[in-house]
Design an enzyme around this catalytic site. Sequence first.
Site, PDB file in Angstrom:
ATOM      1  N   GLU A   1       0.789  -1.049  -0.101  1.00 23.73           N
ATOM      2  CA  GLU A   1      -0.041   0.006  -0.004  1.00 23.73           C
ATOM      3  C   GLU A   1       0.870   1.209   0.109  1.00 23.73           C
ATOM      4  OE1 GLU A   1      -3.464   0.024   2.440  1.00 23.73           O
ATOM      5  OE2 GLU A   1      -4.142  -1.969   1.867  1.00 23.73           O
TER       6      GLU A   1
HETATM    7  C1  LIG Z   1       2.270  -9.843   1.293  1.00 25.72           C
HETATM    8  C2  LIG Z   1       2.116  -9.095   0.077  1.00 25.72           C
HETATM    9  C3  LIG Z   1       0.716  -8.503  -0.206  1.00 25.72           C
HETATM   10  C4  LIG Z   1       0.339  -7.930  -1.587  1.00 25.72           C
HETATM   11  N1  LIG Z   1      -0.867  -7.572  -1.680  1.00 25.72           N
HETATM   12  C5  LIG Z   1      -1.171  -6.755  -2.718  1.00 25.72           C
HETATM   13  C6  LIG Z   1      -2.535  -6.781  -3.406  1.00 25.72           C
HETATM   14  O1  LIG Z   1      -3.432  -7.005  -2.673  1.00 25.72           O
HETATM   15  N2  LIG Z   1      -2.607  -6.284  -4.401  1.00 25.72           N
HETATM   16  C7  LIG Z   1      -1.726  -5.757  -5.330  1.00 25.72           C
HETATM   17  O2  LIG Z   1      -1.933  -5.097  -6.416  1.00 25.72           O
HETATM   18  N3  LIG Z   1      -0.415  -5.770  -4.826  1.00 25.72           N
HETATM   19  C8  LIG Z   1      -0.076  -6.362  -3.442  1.00 25.72           C
HETATM   20  N4  LIG Z   1       1.110  -6.813  -3.113  1.00 25.72           N
HETATM   21  C9  LIG Z   1       2.351  -5.991  -3.944  1.00 25.72           C
HETATM   22  C10 LIG Z   1       2.980  -4.757  -3.228  1.00 25.72           C
HETATM   23  O3  LIG Z   1       2.114  -3.632  -3.117  1.00 25.72           O
HETATM   24  C11 LIG Z   1       4.225  -4.428  -3.832  1.00 25.72           C
HETATM   25  O4  LIG Z   1       5.207  -5.359  -3.227  1.00 25.72           O
HETATM   26  C12 LIG Z   1       4.575  -2.821  -3.538  1.00 25.72           C
HETATM   27  O5  LIG Z   1       3.864  -2.080  -4.393  1.00 25.72           O
HETATM   28  C13 LIG Z   1       6.223  -2.895  -4.021  1.00 25.72           C
HETATM   29  O6  LIG Z   1       6.427  -3.253  -5.404  1.00 25.72           O
HETATM   30  P1  LIG Z   1       7.736  -4.041  -5.490  1.00 25.72           P
HETATM   31  O7  LIG Z   1       7.444  -5.311  -4.569  1.00 25.72           O
HETATM   32  O8  LIG Z   1       7.341  -4.643  -6.876  1.00 25.72           O
HETATM   33  O9  LIG Z   1       8.966  -3.376  -5.339  1.00 25.72           O
HETATM   34  P2  LIG Z   1       9.844  -2.701  -6.272  1.00 25.72           P
HETATM   35  O10 LIG Z   1       8.702  -1.322  -7.006  1.00 25.72           O
HETATM   36  O11 LIG Z   1      10.459  -3.347  -7.042  1.00 25.72           O
HETATM   37  O12 LIG Z   1      10.675  -1.871  -5.403  1.00 25.72           O
HETATM   38  C14 LIG Z   1      11.913  -2.382  -4.676  1.00 25.72           C
HETATM   39  C15 LIG Z   1      12.426  -1.357  -3.962  1.00 25.72           C
HETATM   40  O13 LIG Z   1      12.662  -0.051  -4.733  1.00 25.72           O
HETATM   41  C16 LIG Z   1      12.030   0.998  -3.978  1.00 25.72           C
HETATM   42  N5  LIG Z   1      11.598   1.855  -5.140  1.00 25.72           N
HETATM   43  C17 LIG Z   1      11.243   1.509  -6.063  1.00 25.72           C
HETATM   44  N6  LIG Z   1      10.833   2.895  -6.824  1.00 25.72           N
HETATM   45  C18 LIG Z   1      11.500   3.650  -6.239  1.00 25.72           C
HETATM   46  C19 LIG Z   1      11.769   5.066  -6.493  1.00 25.72           C
HETATM   47  N7  LIG Z   1      11.149   5.678  -7.650  1.00 25.72           N
HETATM   48  N8  LIG Z   1      12.135   5.893  -5.579  1.00 25.72           N
HETATM   49  C20 LIG Z   1      12.739   5.331  -4.569  1.00 25.72           C
HETATM   50  N9  LIG Z   1      12.623   3.869  -4.235  1.00 25.72           N
HETATM   51  C21 LIG Z   1      12.012   3.150  -4.989  1.00 25.72           C
HETATM   52  C22 LIG Z   1      10.789   0.387  -3.404  1.00 25.72           C
HETATM   53  O14 LIG Z   1      10.491   1.115  -2.111  1.00 25.72           O
HETATM   54  C23 LIG Z   1      11.629  -1.047  -2.712  1.00 25.72           C
HETATM   55  O15 LIG Z   1      12.049  -0.516  -1.554  1.00 25.72           O
HETATM   56  C24 LIG Z   1       1.552  -7.292  -2.059  1.00 25.72           C
HETATM   57  C25 LIG Z   1       2.750  -7.731  -1.874  1.00 25.72           C
HETATM   58  C26 LIG Z   1       2.835  -8.582  -0.738  1.00 25.72           C
HETATM   59  C27 LIG Z   1       4.535  -8.877  -0.392  1.00 25.72           C
END
Ligand SMILES: Cc1cc2nc3c(=O)[nH]c(=O)nc-3n(C[C@H](O)[C@H](O)[C@H](O)COP(=O)(O)OP(=O)(O)OC[C@H]3O[C@@H](n4cnc5c(N)ncnc54)[C@H](O)[C@@H]3O)c2cc1C
Length: 634
Positions: free
Chosen positions: A418
Site C-alpha cells: 500500500e
Molecule cells: C504480502 C503481500 C501482499 C500484497 N498484496 C497486494 C494486493 O493485494 N494487490 C496488489 O496489487 N499488490 C499487492 N502486493 C504488492 C505490493 O503492493 C508491492 O510489493 C509493492 O507495491 C512494492 O512493489 P515491488 O515489491 O515490486 O517493489 P519494487 O517496486 O520493485 O521496489 C523495490 C524497492 O525499490 C524501492 N523503489 C521503487 N521505486 C522507487 C523510486 N522511484 N524511488 C525510491 N525507491 C524506489 C521500493 O520502495 C523498494 O524498496 C502485495 C505484496 C506482498 C508482499
Amino acid sequence: MTTTQPKPTHVSEKQARQVAEAARESEWRRPSFGKELFLGRFRLDLIDPWPESEPRPDADDFLARLDAYTRSEIDGARIEREARIPDEVFRGLAGLGAFGMKIDKEYGGLGLSNLHYCKALTLVGSANPAIGALLSAHQSIGVPQPLKLFGTAAQKKAFLPRLAGGEVSAFLLTEPDVGSDPARLATVAEPVEGGYRLNGVKLWATNGTVATLLVVMARVPDKGITAFVVEGDAPGITVERRNEFLGLRGLENSVTRFHDVFVPEDNVIGGLGKGLKIALTTLNTGRLSLPAMCVGAGKWSLNVAREWSAARVQWGRPVGQHEAVAKKVAFIAATTYAMESMLDLCCVIADDDQNDIRIEAALVKLFASEMAWQVADELIQIRGGRGFETAASLAARGERAAEVEQILRDLRINRIFEGSTEIMHLLIAREAVDAHLSVAGDIIDADAGLGRKARAGVRAGAFYARWLPTLAVGRGQAPTAYGEFGPLAAHLRYVERASRKLARSTFYAMSRWQGKLERKQGFLGRIVDIGAELFAMSAVCVRARAERPDRPEGVELADLFCRQARLRAEALFAALWDNTDSVDAKAARRVLDGRYAFLEEGIVTRAAAGAWVAGWEPGPATVEDVRRRIPPSD
Ligand SMILES: Cc1cc2nc3c(=O)[nH]c(=O)nc-3n(C[C@H](O)[C@H](O)[C@H](O)COP(=O)(O)OP(=O)(O)OC[C@H]3O[C@@H](n4cnc5c(N)ncnc54)[C@H](O)[C@@H]3O)c2cc1C
C-alpha cells in the site's frame, strides 16, 4: 483466440513519472492540515477541538459482538500453525457482517464510520494479523471502496450485497514487472463485442485465492489503465499459486492468470483510463487500515512489555527497572499512544468530511508502519532470548506463548505494501511542494517555453512576496501561546516554529536544487519524516486535552511522546544539511558496478540460480488451479 500478446514495454523514467502525475488528485477543494503544515502554517484550528463523533449504538454493538467472537472463536496459534484461516472463521465473520463493515446499509452492509471500522481491524488484527489483512484488503482496496466512490448505481446494486453477505474481494494491480511503478502495466483489456477480453498475470493479490469478485487493473489500448470488476470464477481465470511469506502465514495471496477472460462493458469502474486515479483516491482513506493493524500491534506489545518487564528479575531487579530496558518500555508506550491518536484523529476528520485528509492518512501510514516495526523490534530485545523463540516452542517448554517473533514478521510487510516507505516519502513530498510547483513549476520545467517561464516568474514573485514573510515570525514564539493546553503548550509552540522552519528548509532546497530536488530523496524523506513527527505531536496534544477530564494520565503520555519526537525531529533537521546522501549515492553506483565485489568473497551465493523477476507468457494456464472456496455451513 488471443489476438493481443501483452509484453512489458520499455518505459522511461519520465514516462513513469507522467503516469503517476496524471493519476494524482490535483485539486484541493477542502482545507488540509497536512498541506498547511508543510507550508509553514500551523492550522491547529483544523484539528482542535477533537471532532465529536456521532453516537452509533449499532456500531458499538457490532464491536462488542466482534470482540466476543474474536476472543472465543479465533485461534491465532492455529492459523499460524496451519498457515490458513479456517473456513468456519470466514463464515463466522460473514455472519457478523464483518465483510460489509464499510458497505452502506442500503446494500446490506453495516455502514460503519472510519473510526469504528479501524477499531474493528485493530481488534481482529490483534488476534491474528492475517485476519486483519483479509478484511482490510477486501474493503479498503477490494471491490467495496472503489464502487462506493466511483461505481454506478447498477454496479452497487449488483455487487455490494454479495460482498456484504460474505463474498470476498481482492485488488489486482501488481504484476511481475509492475511494483511501485504502474506505468509498466502489461495486463491488457482488449475491446470486444459487449465488453473486454482480459489477458495477463497478476502477482501477490491478497485474498486472490479466495476472492469471488476482483478489482483488476488492465490497460485498454489507447485509453489507459482501467479498473474492472471481474467475477473470480469467470472462465479463463486460473489461480496459479498461493504465495508464502516471511509473516502473515494465514494470508490467501495469489498469482492469478487471465486468459481471454470476458468482462462485460458494464463492469468498467469510473470510466476508461481512470484506473490509477481510482486506486489512489481509494487509498486516501484505504490507507488508514494498515495503521489500524499497527495500533493493535503497539497495544499488544505494550501489554507484553509491561507484564514481562515487571515479572522478569535479573541482576537484583525487574528488567523494566534497568534504565536501558525502561527506555524501551517508555518508547513503546509513547509510540502506541501516538499511533492511536494519529489514526483516531484521521478517522474522525475523515468521518466529519470537512477536511481533505489525503496527506494525514499518508503520514499515519508511513509513521505507523515504520514505528510499529521499531516497537516490535524493541519488544524482542526486552524479551531477550524468549523474544526470538516461537510461541509454540515457548508453550512446549511450559511458558506463556507470547507471539513476539511472529509480530515482528507479520508487521514487516506494512513498510512495503500500500505504498512502500520510499514511495510514501515521494508521494507526500510531492504534495508538500505542490503549492510551489503550481506557482513556480514552469520555471524549473525543462519543457516549458520562455513565455510559460516568464508568466511563472510573475506568479511566483507575487506568491513568495506574500508567503515568505509569514515564515519569519509566528505564534510559537509567544511564551504564553497555546496556554489552554497546559503542560503541553510548549510542545505546540515547538510544532508551530518547526512547521515554519520546515517550510523555509523546503523553500531553500527548491531554490538551491530547483528541478533536481525531486532526485534528492534523502532530503525529501527527512522533510516528510519531520512532517510526520509534527503531525503526531499535534495529534497527541489535541487528544490529551480533549480527554483530560476523564483521563488525565493521557497528558503524561502526550508529553512523553512529544519529548521523544522533538529529539527525532531535531536530528532530522540537522541531517537535512549534514548527511552522507551524495557520497552514499556515489558509493551505491560503485557497488552496483561491481567495484567492491571482492567483499562478497568467501561465502556461498545463489545469485545465479534463477531470474530475479520471472518472465511470463500470455496464454492458457499450464498449472493446476489452486483457488479455495469456502463452502456454506451444513
Ligand atoms: C504480502 C503481500 C501482499 C500484497 N498484496 C497486494 C494486493 O493485494 N494487490 C496488489 O496489487 N499488490 C499487492 N502486493 C504488492 C505490493 O503492493 C508491492 O510489493 C509493492 O507495491 C512494492 O512493489 P515491488 O515489491 O515490486 O517493489 P519494487 O517496486 O520493485 O521496489 C523495490 C524497492 O525499490 C524501492 N523503489 C521503487 N521505486 C522507487 C523510486 N522511484 N524511488 C525510491 N525507491 C524506489 C521500493 O520502495 C523498494 O524498496 C502485495 C505484496 C506482498 C508482499
